[in-house]
Design an enzyme around this catalytic site. Structure first.
Site, PDB file in Angstrom:
ATOM      1  CE  LYS A  37      -3.978  -1.973   0.246  1.00  0.00           C
ATOM      2  NZ  LYS A  37      -5.036  -2.389  -0.016  1.00  0.00           N
ATOM      3  CE  LYS A  40      -4.932  -9.041  -1.834  1.00  0.00           C
ATOM      4  NZ  LYS A  40      -6.516  -8.871  -1.718  1.00  0.00           N
ATOM      5  CE  LYS A  59     -12.848  -5.279   0.377  1.00  0.00           C
ATOM      6  NZ  LYS A  59     -12.185  -3.863   0.780  1.00  0.00           N
TER       7      LYS A  59
HETATM    8  P1  ATP Z   1      -8.035  -4.029  -1.272  1.00  0.00           P
HETATM    9  O1  ATP Z   1      -7.507  -3.441  -2.554  1.00  0.00           O
HETATM   10  O2  ATP Z   1      -9.810  -2.604  -1.066  1.00  0.00           O
HETATM   11  O3  ATP Z   1      -7.206  -3.762  -0.281  1.00  0.00           O
HETATM   12  P2  ATP Z   1      -8.915  -6.638  -0.921  1.00  0.00           P
HETATM   13  O4  ATP Z   1      -9.588  -6.711  -2.060  1.00  0.00           O
HETATM   14  O5  ATP Z   1      -7.291  -6.713  -0.807  1.00  0.00           O
HETATM   15  O6  ATP Z   1      -9.400  -5.039  -0.576  1.00  0.00           O
HETATM   16  P3  ATP Z   1      -9.474  -6.594   2.091  1.00  0.00           P
HETATM   17  O7  ATP Z   1     -10.793  -5.834   2.430  1.00  0.00           O
HETATM   18  O8  ATP Z   1      -8.782  -6.781   2.064  1.00  0.00           O
HETATM   19  O9  ATP Z   1      -9.880  -6.650   0.302  1.00  0.00           O
HETATM   20  O10 ATP Z   1      -9.888  -8.533   2.145  1.00  0.00           O
HETATM   21  C1  ATP Z   1     -11.424  -8.378   2.708  1.00  0.00           C
HETATM   22  C2  ATP Z   1     -11.430  -9.624   2.783  1.00  0.00           C
HETATM   23  O11 ATP Z   1     -11.072 -11.360   1.411  1.00  0.00           O
HETATM   24  C3  ATP Z   1     -10.382 -10.648   3.619  1.00  0.00           C
HETATM   25  O12 ATP Z   1     -10.702 -11.980   4.304  1.00  0.00           O
HETATM   26  C4  ATP Z   1      -9.047 -11.278   2.609  1.00  0.00           C
HETATM   27  O13 ATP Z   1      -8.274 -11.886   3.088  1.00  0.00           O
HETATM   28  C5  ATP Z   1     -10.573 -11.541   0.897  1.00  0.00           C
HETATM   29  N1  ATP Z   1      -9.544 -12.230   0.137  1.00  0.00           N
HETATM   30  C6  ATP Z   1      -8.625 -10.456  -0.505  1.00  0.00           C
HETATM   31  N2  ATP Z   1      -8.751 -10.733  -1.990  1.00  0.00           N
HETATM   32  C7  ATP Z   1      -9.355 -11.609  -2.207  1.00  0.00           C
HETATM   33  C8  ATP Z   1      -9.053 -12.474  -2.985  1.00  0.00           C
HETATM   34  N3  ATP Z   1      -8.497 -12.216  -4.131  1.00  0.00           N
HETATM   35  N4  ATP Z   1      -8.848 -14.166  -2.537  1.00  0.00           N
HETATM   36  C9  ATP Z   1      -9.027 -14.848  -1.707  1.00  0.00           C
HETATM   37  N5  ATP Z   1      -9.782 -13.247  -0.731  1.00  0.00           N
HETATM   38  C10 ATP Z   1      -9.699 -12.593  -0.923  1.00  0.00           C
END
Ligand code: ATP
Ligand code: LTN
Length: 341
Positions: A117, A199, A202
């Site tokens: 980040k 990964k 979102k």
């Molecule tokens: P951001 O991009 O906004 O940081 P993110 O997509 O990484 O968000 P988080 O809010 O950090 O999502 O995570 C929410 C939940 O979803 C957490 O339990 C995280 O481990 C899970 N998660 C996020 N991305 C993935 C992925 N690509 N595959 C499986 N689980 C995921």
């Protein structure tokens, strides 16, 4: 003590950033729903975590409501769980401070998410971003949580929460439960559609990288059509071919079919046909979620009631825990109903 409180405690949260997408569902939300009956479950919209990156207030407010309605639409049941907003329960920030005083900065400097980040938000590397994992530890430890269902990327943060619980207990007595992560065997890390070595995320600026839970069938089709696949045309799982392997994983998880059976079904068929079928599978899966989402969005008083009740229950529990923590650390107890001192 009610029946509900005798079960072990489960807690998880998602921050209202970007658009909830299929990786969040598979890595986290799906397991919240699967485990909600066996545990005394708390599901938190971690809005304070979202403030670690710059937010536009009206957008944040809208997104918070949308996320809550999506939790419900995915099957998180407010009658069986406590659903609440992190900023409604002051105990999270209070425990954060206490845990900060037990966290060496070196442990935070190592965090992969902080490093990533810091690169993607170069002009806003703030204290909150650095301290993010300690706030997450506070969320977890405040309720005596035993199990934390998350995706693979949160493993390192969970390890910090465990270290902090053990450090605190060794110094001040046995107050915290040491939490265990619950990371799914399949789908713990869904990969980006355009770059299957990273990964799926979102908050990705490129929307083509993820399938949002609210994407229309047409949008899903477009995104999958453009999803990177590898040289060749065989539908085979192979670590050296991350693009097709990621799509196979998605197909397998959503249809609840082992990967080898999906491979057999597509033996001799090409990427085009597979991607078309995956579009149907995802659109068919997301359609009913989107329908329920629209119904919840049309019921603001119902959502407010859930949040009011959730915050009241979480506050009561967190205050009891904070009293124990303060007492163990030598802070003067707050006398309810009287002026302290
Ligand atoms: P951001 O991009 O906004 O940081 P993110 O997509 O990484 O968000 P988080 O809010 O950090 O999502 O995570 C929410 C939940 O979803 C957490 O339990 C995280 O481990 C899970 N998660 C996020 N991305 C993935 C992925 N690509 N595959 C499986 N689980 C995921
Ligand atoms: N850091 C987590 C979100 C989060 C969380 C939590 C998850 C904040 N507090 C407590 C589980 C338990 C993430 O997914 N980025």
């Amino acid at each position: 003590m009610s029946e509900k409180r005798k079960k072990p405690v489960l807690l998880s949260g998602i921050q209202p950033t970007g658009e909830l997408m299929i990786g969040n569902y598979i890595g986290a939300l799906r397991n919240w729903v699967a485990l909600q009956d066996q545990y005394d479950s708390l599901f938190v919209l971690v809005d304070l975590h979202a403030l670690t990156v710059r937010q536009n207030p009206p957008d944040l407010l809208r997104r918070c409501r949308e996320f809550l309605c999506l939790y419900l639409a995915c099957g998180v049941d407010p009658d069986r769980n406590t659903i609440f907003v992190q900023s409604h329960v002051p105990g999270h920030s209070q425990l954060l401070w206490i845990l900060n005083c037990l966290t060496p900065m070196g442990e935070l400097k190592r965090m992969t998410q902080f490093k990533e980040k810091s690169c993607s938000h170069r002009t806003n590397i703030n204290m909150g971003l650095f301290d993010y994992p300690v706030l997450m530890a506070a969320d977890i430890l405040l309720y005596g949580t035993g199990l934390v269902p998350v995706g693979d990327d949160q493993k390192q943060h969970l390890e910090l929460a465990r270290n902090l619980a053990e450090r605190f207990n060794a110094r001040f007595g046995d107050i915290f439960t040491v939490p265990e992560p619950y990371i799914p065997v399949t789908g713990a890390r869904i990969m980006s559609l355009q770059d299957p070595t990273s990964k799926m995320s979102k908050s990705d600026n490129n929307h083509l990288n993820y399938i949002a839970l609210l994407d229309s069938p047409d949008l899903i089709r477009q995104k999958l059509r453009r999803a990177v696949t590898d040289a060749g045309n065989r539908i085979r799982y192979d670590a050296a071919r991350p693009g097709i392997s990621n799509l196979l994983n998605l197909f397998s998880v959503i249809t609840d079919t082992p990967v080898d059976l999906v491979e057999q079904a597509y033996d001799g068929k090409g990427y085009g046909e597979f991607k078309n079928d995956l579009t149907e599978v995802l659109a068919g899966f997301l359609g009913p979620i989107q329908g329920r989402y629209a119904e919840f969005m049309a019921e603001p008083p119902y959502i407010e009631k859930i949040l009011r009740e959730g915050a009241a229950a979480a506050r009561a529990r967190s205050e009891m825990m904070l009293e124990k923590i303060h007492d163990a650390m030598g802070l003067i107890p707050f006398i309810r109903g009287k002026n302290p001192g």
